[in-house]
Design a protein around this motif. Sequence first.
Motif, PDB file in Angstrom:
ATOM      1  N   ALA A 106       0.821  -1.090   0.157  1.00  0.00           N
ATOM      2  CA  ALA A 106      -0.002   0.055   0.056  1.00  0.00           C
ATOM      3  C   ALA A 106       1.015   1.301   0.112  1.00  0.00           C
ATOM      4  N   LEU A 107       1.793   1.228   0.864  1.00  0.00           N
ATOM      5  CA  LEU A 107       2.780   2.416   0.856  1.00  0.00           C
ATOM      6  C   LEU A 107       3.327   2.682  -0.249  1.00  0.00           C
ATOM      7  N   ILE A 108       3.983   1.358  -1.097  1.00  0.00           N
ATOM      8  CA  ILE A 108       5.019   1.658  -2.183  1.00  0.00           C
ATOM      9  C   ILE A 108       4.398   1.828  -3.419  1.00  0.00           C
ATOM     10  N   GLU A 109       3.407   1.047  -3.486  1.00  0.00           N
ATOM     11  CA  GLU A 109       2.878   0.946  -4.936  1.00  0.00           C
ATOM     12  C   GLU A 109       1.203   1.337  -5.547  1.00  0.00           C
ATOM     13  N   LYS A 110       0.532   1.206  -4.419  1.00  0.00           N
ATOM     14  CA  LYS A 110      -0.836   1.166  -4.536  1.00  0.00           C
ATOM     15  C   LYS A 110      -1.291   2.887  -4.678  1.00  0.00           C
ATOM     16  N   SER A 120      -2.557   2.481   9.354  1.00  0.00           N
ATOM     17  CA  SER A 120      -2.640   1.523  10.498  1.00  0.00           C
ATOM     18  C   SER A 120      -3.256   0.323  10.151  1.00  0.00           C
ATOM     19  N   ALA A 121      -3.270  -0.497  10.777  1.00  0.00           N
ATOM     20  CA  ALA A 121      -4.072  -1.767  10.916  1.00  0.00           C
ATOM     21  C   ALA A 121      -5.512  -1.698  10.416  1.00  0.00           C
ATOM     22  N   ALA A 122      -6.149  -0.652  11.361  1.00  0.00           N
ATOM     23  CA  ALA A 122      -7.660  -0.455  11.155  1.00  0.00           C
ATOM     24  C   ALA A 122      -7.946   0.226   9.673  1.00  0.00           C
ATOM     25  N   GLY A 123      -6.882   1.352   9.474  1.00  0.00           N
ATOM     26  CA  GLY A 123      -7.126   1.803   8.288  1.00  0.00           C
ATOM     27  C   GLY A 123      -6.770   1.152   7.126  1.00  0.00           C
ATOM     28  N   LEU A 133     -11.908  -6.537  -1.018  1.00  0.00           N
ATOM     29  CA  LEU A 133     -10.736  -7.283  -0.980  1.00  0.00           C
ATOM     30  C   LEU A 133     -10.499  -8.001   0.484  1.00  0.00           C
ATOM     31  N   THR A 134      -9.654  -8.948   0.482  1.00  0.00           N
ATOM     32  CA  THR A 134      -9.287  -9.397   1.467  1.00  0.00           C
ATOM     33  C   THR A 134      -7.712  -9.380   1.779  1.00  0.00           C
ATOM     34  N   ILE A 135      -7.033  -9.788   2.967  1.00  0.00           N
ATOM     35  CA  ILE A 135      -5.704  -9.714   2.915  1.00  0.00           C
ATOM     36  C   ILE A 135      -5.226 -10.643   1.948  1.00  0.00           C
ATOM     37  N   GLY A 136      -5.557 -11.757   1.868  1.00  0.00           N
ATOM     38  CA  GLY A 136      -5.134 -12.841   0.709  1.00  0.00           C
ATOM     39  C   GLY A 136      -5.316 -12.545  -0.699  1.00  0.00           C
ATOM     40  N   ASP A 137      -6.201 -11.542  -0.918  1.00  0.00           N
ATOM     41  CA  ASP A 137      -6.529 -11.078  -2.363  1.00  0.00           C
ATOM     42  C   ASP A 137      -5.518 -10.098  -2.841  1.00  0.00           C
ATOM     43  N   ALA A 158       8.256   6.003  13.228  1.00  0.00           N
ATOM     44  CA  ALA A 158       8.201   7.391  13.623  1.00  0.00           C
ATOM     45  C   ALA A 158       6.769   7.773  13.979  1.00  0.00           C
ATOM     46  N   GLU A 159       5.767   6.799  13.381  1.00  0.00           N
ATOM     47  CA  GLU A 159       4.183   6.990  13.564  1.00  0.00           C
ATOM     48  C   GLU A 159       3.879   6.391  14.797  1.00  0.00           C
ATOM     49  N   HIS A 160       4.927   5.462  15.379  1.00  0.00           N
ATOM     50  CA  HIS A 160       4.267   4.699  16.632  1.00  0.00           C
ATOM     51  C   HIS A 160       3.423   3.862  16.428  1.00  0.00           C
ATOM     52  N   LEU A 161       3.337   2.891  15.211  1.00  0.00           N
ATOM     53  CA  LEU A 161       2.378   2.148  14.968  1.00  0.00           C
ATOM     54  C   LEU A 161       2.958   0.785  15.387  1.00  0.00           C
ATOM     55  N   THR A 162       1.950  -0.239  15.431  1.00  0.00           N
ATOM     56  CA  THR A 162       2.230  -1.400  15.863  1.00  0.00           C
ATOM     57  C   THR A 162       2.477  -2.388  14.572  1.00  0.00           C
ATOM     58  N   LEU A 163       3.496  -3.174  14.570  1.00  0.00           N
ATOM     59  CA  LEU A 163       3.785  -4.048  13.492  1.00  0.00           C
ATOM     60  C   LEU A 163       2.958  -5.543  14.146  1.00  0.00           C
ATOM     61  N   ASN A 164       2.511  -6.221  12.977  1.00  0.00           N
ATOM     62  CA  ASN A 164       1.915  -7.668  13.454  1.00  0.00           C
ATOM     63  C   ASN A 164       2.915  -8.542  13.619  1.00  0.00           C
ATOM     64  N   PRO A 165       2.651  -9.775  13.771  1.00  0.00           N
ATOM     65  CA  PRO A 165       3.889 -10.764  13.921  1.00  0.00           C
ATOM     66  C   PRO A 165       4.568 -11.114  12.586  1.00  0.00           C
TER      67      PRO A 165
END
Length: 318
Positions: A106-110, A120-123, A133-137, A158-165
């Motif tokens: 999403a950041l680099i190419e969408k 964010s994860a929610a965003g 779409l889904t994560i797998g799609d 820098a944005e204090h976001l949480t990474l998933n595992p």
Amino acid sequence: MALPKATRRPQILSQDDTIRLAPPAKPRGGLRAWLAAGAVVLFMAIGGTAWFMRHPAPFPLASESTIFHHVSRHFTVFRFADDPLILVVDCPNLHAQGLMFDRIAALIEKADAPKNRVLSAAGFQARLVAADLTIGDYYYGNDYPARALRRFFRLVHAEHLTLNPQERRLRAIAARAGFMTPGANGAVISIPQAGSGHRVDLRARAVILRHELSHGAYYTIPAYHAFVHHFYNTVMTAPERAAFQAFLVRQGYDAGYHGLIVNETLAYLIFTRDKDFFRAGAVGLSRATIAALRSQFVATMPDFWLKPLASAPLPIRG
């Protein structure tokens, strides 16, 4: 960069013939000089291998065939044998792959995602729902240079976001390979496992791997990177470039990122020879035009490990 789901936009893939290689055409745009670049690329590829022999990364070397035939229910990381600067993350399924790479995509190419911050994860989930779409799609395969990974993780911090595992796992992989060091060269590509219950069959896995390996070369070998841009800018005509850009924009790629458009154009044109992922009609060009462009690219590209893959059969047994 990434390879979208093959069936996301079936209306684009309306033609019923695959692309076929024509006999080598007379080069347009004076590309004969690029033949000499092959020696430079080969030297660089050998040099990269030598560096890894002196500074071994904690991931095993593997060929295209070995990676393709690997079967596992867990994440596995390989260094590509012909270019150890390319890491291949073999993901257990599309969903796991998406959890690791989708926010980077999403950041680099969408085109519809911000380029100055990480969602964010929610965003990100909200955008998936809006796009049906889904994560797998989101993507079938992924590819990013080391600098893109550094940017993603720097913004997350820098944005204090949480990474998933899975994203934390990717950060650890990149760190172990030395890719988090400022200025480090390298690339990470990903493919999903295939088979029953994976929504990816063996042929699709092979096509994705070949496509993503071509991106890896674009990131790690400067002479090939320069050749790709030269071919796009001086050999392809303005209407041909516009046709490919429109094809990529329909898939959600950011037209404002010129390098992305160039990289994806040649990855589809040369290294995605499968009717379910790419056909001449998908870009509104004739099969003869596509075949002529392919033949000229292959005939004039630098002679290094990627060149045979432009026409070699996919590594599928039986």
